[in-house]
Design a protein around this motif. Structure first.
Motif, PDB file in Angstrom:
ATOM      1  N   ALA A  42      30.428  30.096  35.742  1.00  0.00           N
ATOM      2  CA  ALA A  42      30.426  31.477  36.220  1.00  0.00           C
ATOM      3  C   ALA A  42      31.744  32.193  35.955  1.00  0.00           C
ATOM      4  O   ALA A  42      31.769  33.404  35.752  1.00  0.00           O
ATOM      5  CB  ALA A  42      30.119  31.496  37.724  1.00  0.00           C
ATOM      6  N   MET A  43      32.847  31.465  35.945  1.00  0.00           N
ATOM      7  CA  MET A  43      34.186  32.055  35.843  1.00  0.00           C
ATOM      8  C   MET A  43      34.826  31.733  34.496  1.00  0.00           C
ATOM      9  O   MET A  43      35.000  30.552  34.165  1.00  0.00           O
ATOM     10  CB  MET A  43      35.064  31.519  36.979  1.00  0.00           C
ATOM     11  CG  MET A  43      36.537  31.833  36.856  1.00  0.00           C
ATOM     12  SD  MET A  43      36.935  33.537  37.193  1.00  0.00           S
ATOM     13  CE  MET A  43      36.808  33.546  38.988  1.00  0.00           C
ATOM     14  N   PRO A  44      35.186  32.743  33.696  1.00  0.00           N
ATOM     15  CA  PRO A  44      34.886  34.167  33.827  1.00  0.00           C
ATOM     16  C   PRO A  44      33.498  34.494  33.270  1.00  0.00           C
ATOM     17  O   PRO A  44      32.877  33.628  32.652  1.00  0.00           O
ATOM     18  CB  PRO A  44      35.984  34.815  32.967  1.00  0.00           C
ATOM     19  CG  PRO A  44      36.208  33.819  31.873  1.00  0.00           C
ATOM     20  CD  PRO A  44      36.024  32.456  32.508  1.00  0.00           C
ATOM     21  N   SER A  45      33.060  35.718  33.477  1.00  0.00           N
ATOM     22  CA  SER A  45      31.750  36.132  32.990  1.00  0.00           C
ATOM     23  C   SER A  45      31.842  36.549  31.532  1.00  0.00           C
ATOM     24  O   SER A  45      32.443  37.567  31.205  1.00  0.00           O
ATOM     25  CB  SER A  45      31.218  37.306  33.817  1.00  0.00           C
ATOM     26  OG  SER A  45      30.084  37.882  33.181  1.00  0.00           O
ATOM     27  N   MET A  46      31.236  35.755  30.653  1.00  0.00           N
ATOM     28  CA  MET A  46      31.247  36.124  29.248  1.00  0.00           C
ATOM     29  C   MET A  46      30.328  37.307  28.974  1.00  0.00           C
ATOM     30  O   MET A  46      30.544  38.053  28.022  1.00  0.00           O
ATOM     31  CB  MET A  46      30.850  34.924  28.389  1.00  0.00           C
ATOM     32  CG  MET A  46      31.911  33.844  28.340  1.00  0.00           C
ATOM     33  SD  MET A  46      33.558  34.509  27.962  1.00  0.00           S
ATOM     34  CE  MET A  46      33.251  35.253  26.379  1.00  0.00           C
ATOM     35  N   HIS A  47      29.300  37.475  29.796  1.00  0.00           N
ATOM     36  CA  HIS A  47      28.470  38.675  29.659  1.00  0.00           C
ATOM     37  C   HIS A  47      29.340  39.926  29.791  1.00  0.00           C
ATOM     38  O   HIS A  47      29.253  40.846  28.976  1.00  0.00           O
ATOM     39  CB  HIS A  47      27.371  38.690  30.723  1.00  0.00           C
ATOM     40  CG  HIS A  47      26.170  37.867  30.384  1.00  0.00           C
ATOM     41  ND1 HIS A  47      26.197  36.497  30.369  1.00  0.00           N
ATOM     42  CD2 HIS A  47      24.904  38.227  30.043  1.00  0.00           C
ATOM     43  CE1 HIS A  47      24.987  36.036  30.041  1.00  0.00           C
ATOM     44  NE2 HIS A  47      24.189  37.066  29.839  1.00  0.00           N
ATOM     45  N   THR A  81      37.840  40.581  32.188  1.00  0.00           N
ATOM     46  CA  THR A  81      38.624  41.708  31.672  1.00  0.00           C
ATOM     47  C   THR A  81      40.034  41.266  31.305  1.00  0.00           C
ATOM     48  O   THR A  81      40.559  41.618  30.243  1.00  0.00           O
ATOM     49  CB  THR A  81      38.681  42.836  32.721  1.00  0.00           C
ATOM     50  OG1 THR A  81      37.353  43.231  33.066  1.00  0.00           O
ATOM     51  CG2 THR A  81      39.447  44.033  32.185  1.00  0.00           C
ATOM     52  N   ILE A  82      40.640  40.488  32.187  1.00  0.00           N
ATOM     53  CA  ILE A  82      42.001  39.991  31.925  1.00  0.00           C
ATOM     54  C   ILE A  82      42.011  39.083  30.702  1.00  0.00           C
ATOM     55  O   ILE A  82      42.890  39.185  29.839  1.00  0.00           O
ATOM     56  CB  ILE A  82      42.536  39.251  33.169  1.00  0.00           C
ATOM     57  CG1 ILE A  82      42.703  40.234  34.333  1.00  0.00           C
ATOM     58  CG2 ILE A  82      43.860  38.554  32.858  1.00  0.00           C
ATOM     59  CD1 ILE A  82      43.070  39.565  35.650  1.00  0.00           C
ATOM     60  N   VAL A  83      41.026  38.202  30.615  1.00  0.00           N
ATOM     61  CA  VAL A  83      40.939  37.281  29.473  1.00  0.00           C
ATOM     62  C   VAL A  83      40.750  38.053  28.170  1.00  0.00           C
ATOM     63  O   VAL A  83      41.381  37.743  27.151  1.00  0.00           O
ATOM     64  CB  VAL A  83      39.787  36.273  29.690  1.00  0.00           C
ATOM     65  CG1 VAL A  83      39.457  35.549  28.394  1.00  0.00           C
ATOM     66  CG2 VAL A  83      40.161  35.268  30.771  1.00  0.00           C
ATOM     67  N   ALA A  95      43.214  38.112  25.026  1.00  0.00           N
ATOM     68  CA  ALA A  95      42.725  37.725  23.709  1.00  0.00           C
ATOM     69  C   ALA A  95      43.071  38.782  22.672  1.00  0.00           C
ATOM     70  O   ALA A  95      43.437  38.459  21.532  1.00  0.00           O
ATOM     71  CB  ALA A  95      41.215  37.497  23.758  1.00  0.00           C
ATOM     72  N   TYR A  96      42.968  40.052  23.049  1.00  0.00           N
ATOM     73  CA  TYR A  96      43.328  41.120  22.110  1.00  0.00           C
ATOM     74  C   TYR A  96      44.810  41.050  21.746  1.00  0.00           C
ATOM     75  O   TYR A  96      45.176  41.178  20.574  1.00  0.00           O
ATOM     76  CB  TYR A  96      43.000  42.481  22.721  1.00  0.00           C
ATOM     77  CG  TYR A  96      43.511  43.639  21.895  1.00  0.00           C
ATOM     78  CD1 TYR A  96      42.886  43.999  20.704  1.00  0.00           C
ATOM     79  CD2 TYR A  96      44.641  44.357  22.282  1.00  0.00           C
ATOM     80  CE1 TYR A  96      43.365  45.048  19.929  1.00  0.00           C
ATOM     81  CE2 TYR A  96      45.140  45.397  21.520  1.00  0.00           C
ATOM     82  CZ  TYR A  96      44.485  45.741  20.349  1.00  0.00           C
ATOM     83  OH  TYR A  96      44.978  46.766  19.580  1.00  0.00           O
TER      84      TYR A  96
END
Length: 409
Positions: free
Chosen positions: A290-295, A362-364, A368-369
């Protein structure tokens, strides 16, 4: 087991009628149709797989701004993954010069294999390379359950449940509780009490949109992106978001709300509605991820890309990019804001994720960006793989067909 959480009454009875279920071959057919369409639309039209070619393999780069000087042609030098190889370097099969971790590495130049049939197939259909990248990413996801079970052995269910309850407790009682004014179970209960048909729609959306929607976005942006460099940045960002998430899935298994004991007030509407995806089923699917939500992580990156593509926050356009009308700017911004918002409501209402999962996604994605160029350190390995396979990486056709047709949107 945490004792601070409020025990809730069991949700109302599930009365919604199930929606139409796709047959097992339905989802693969949708994805294959998207990929096949992308291959066709982005094919190199002036290139024949069989027969003698009428032009040089790298002629499209003769006018490139990134062409090297005469002295530089002693080496092939590129820090990008689009392999915009200088035609003279390719013709002489000079060694490639890659920079990896501050070191300059000489790698073999696979341009000598450009006449091999598999190289010519890729040159005709360069989108096949993108399909390969995403197959590898999907295989990594399928392995997270195996690695996580090796680490936590038989206690993984208890560990994942404890992590899920810790997240709920953090959202409700920590210093950051002001970030989560609406509880997840309140969102699901709103749908359960008089809006169950809408929840059924969201269940189906959760199951069916994620993979086909993301694949469709990749295909669309490859076709329409102003440059391969821009497209590659988005692709690397999505891939690195995946890898960050996969690492978290493995080391921090987390039970989604719908799988928590019923006394915590969540209904497993996915099970009741049989809203599962063929891509997210089987023995190797990690249901404790569930953590984090890839959706939401995917949706956030797609939304940001749409807003970037609208051009409203940019002072200048990229080379070859045309100015968009107010209508198309509005469309891109609406999608950029609306799609992540819809996915956020969906993942919470269906009890597949916590609010915290979306925040961490969002943080991930942002991390990544910022770090996406780390993948360029793997180019030497790619060069070696291409050499072993006797294959030359094709010139990307990103945006070519779209610009040839006017590129007005």
């Amino acid at each position: 087991m945490t004792t601070n959480l409020t025990i809730l009454e069991v949700p109302p009875e599930w009365k919604s009628q199930p929606m139409y279920h796709l047959p097992p071959w339905g989802e693969p057919l949708i994805v294959l149709s998207i990929l096949g369409g992308a291959m066709f639309l982005t094919r190199r039209r002036n290139f024949q797989i069989l027969g003698k070619r009428k032009e040089g393999y790298h002629d499209s780069y003769l006018d490139s701004d990134s062409s090297n000087s005469t002295e530089d042609l002693l080496w092939y030098d590129s820090d990008h993954d689009d392999d915009s190889q200088d035609p003279l370097s390719a013709s002489k099969h000079l060694s490639k010069r890659r920079t990896c971790c501050g070191l300059v590495i000489s790698t073999p130049n696979s341009s000598r294999f450009s006449e091999h049939i598999h190289s010519r197939v890729l040159q005709k259909f360069p989108f096949l390379v993108e399909m390969f990248y995403w197959i590898i990413t999907y295989l990594f996801y399928r392995l997270t359950k195996v690695f996580s079970q090796i680490i936590f052995t038989k206690s993984i269910i208890e560990v994942a449940q404890a992590h899920g309850l810790t997240i709920l407790e953090f959202e409700q009682f920590s210093w950051a509780s002001f970030l989560f004014p609406i509880k997840e179970h309140n969102v699901q209960h709103w749908f359960m009490q008089g809006h169950q048909d809408a929840l059924t729609v969201l269940n189906r959306a959760y199951a069916l949109i994620h993979i086909p929607g993301t694949v469709g976005f990749i295909a669309w942006y490859y076709y329409i992106a102003p440059s391969h460099s821009t497209f590659a940045t988005i692709r690397r960002t999505l891939t690195l978001t995946n890898l960050f998430a996969f690492l978290t899935f493995t080391l921090y298994p987390c039970m989604p709300p719908r799988l928590l004991p019923p006394e915590y007030g969540f209904l497993d509407s996915v099970r009741h509605d049989k809203a599962t995806s063929i891509w997210m089923s089987g023995n190797f699917v990690n249901s404790l991820a569930a953590m984090p939500s890839m959706h939401f992580g995917y949706a956030f990156v797609i939304g940001c890309t749409m807003i970037y593509h609208a051009g409203i926050f940019r002072r200048s356009l990229e080379k070859g990019e045309t100015k968009k009308s107010c209508f198309w700017k509005s469309i891109y911004c609406l999608i950029g804001l609306g799609y992540p918002s819809m996915i956020l409501v969906t993942i919470v209402a269906t009890a597949n994720h916590y609010w915290m999962d979306a925040l961490m996604a969002t943080i991930v994605a942002c991390a990544a960006y910022l770090c996406n160029r780390v993948f360029l350190t793997m180019l030497p390995l790619e060069d070696l793989l291409l050499w072993v396979l006797r294959l030359e990486k094709p010139i990307p056709s990103t945006g070519d067909t779209f610009r040839q047709r006017g590129g007005r949107i």
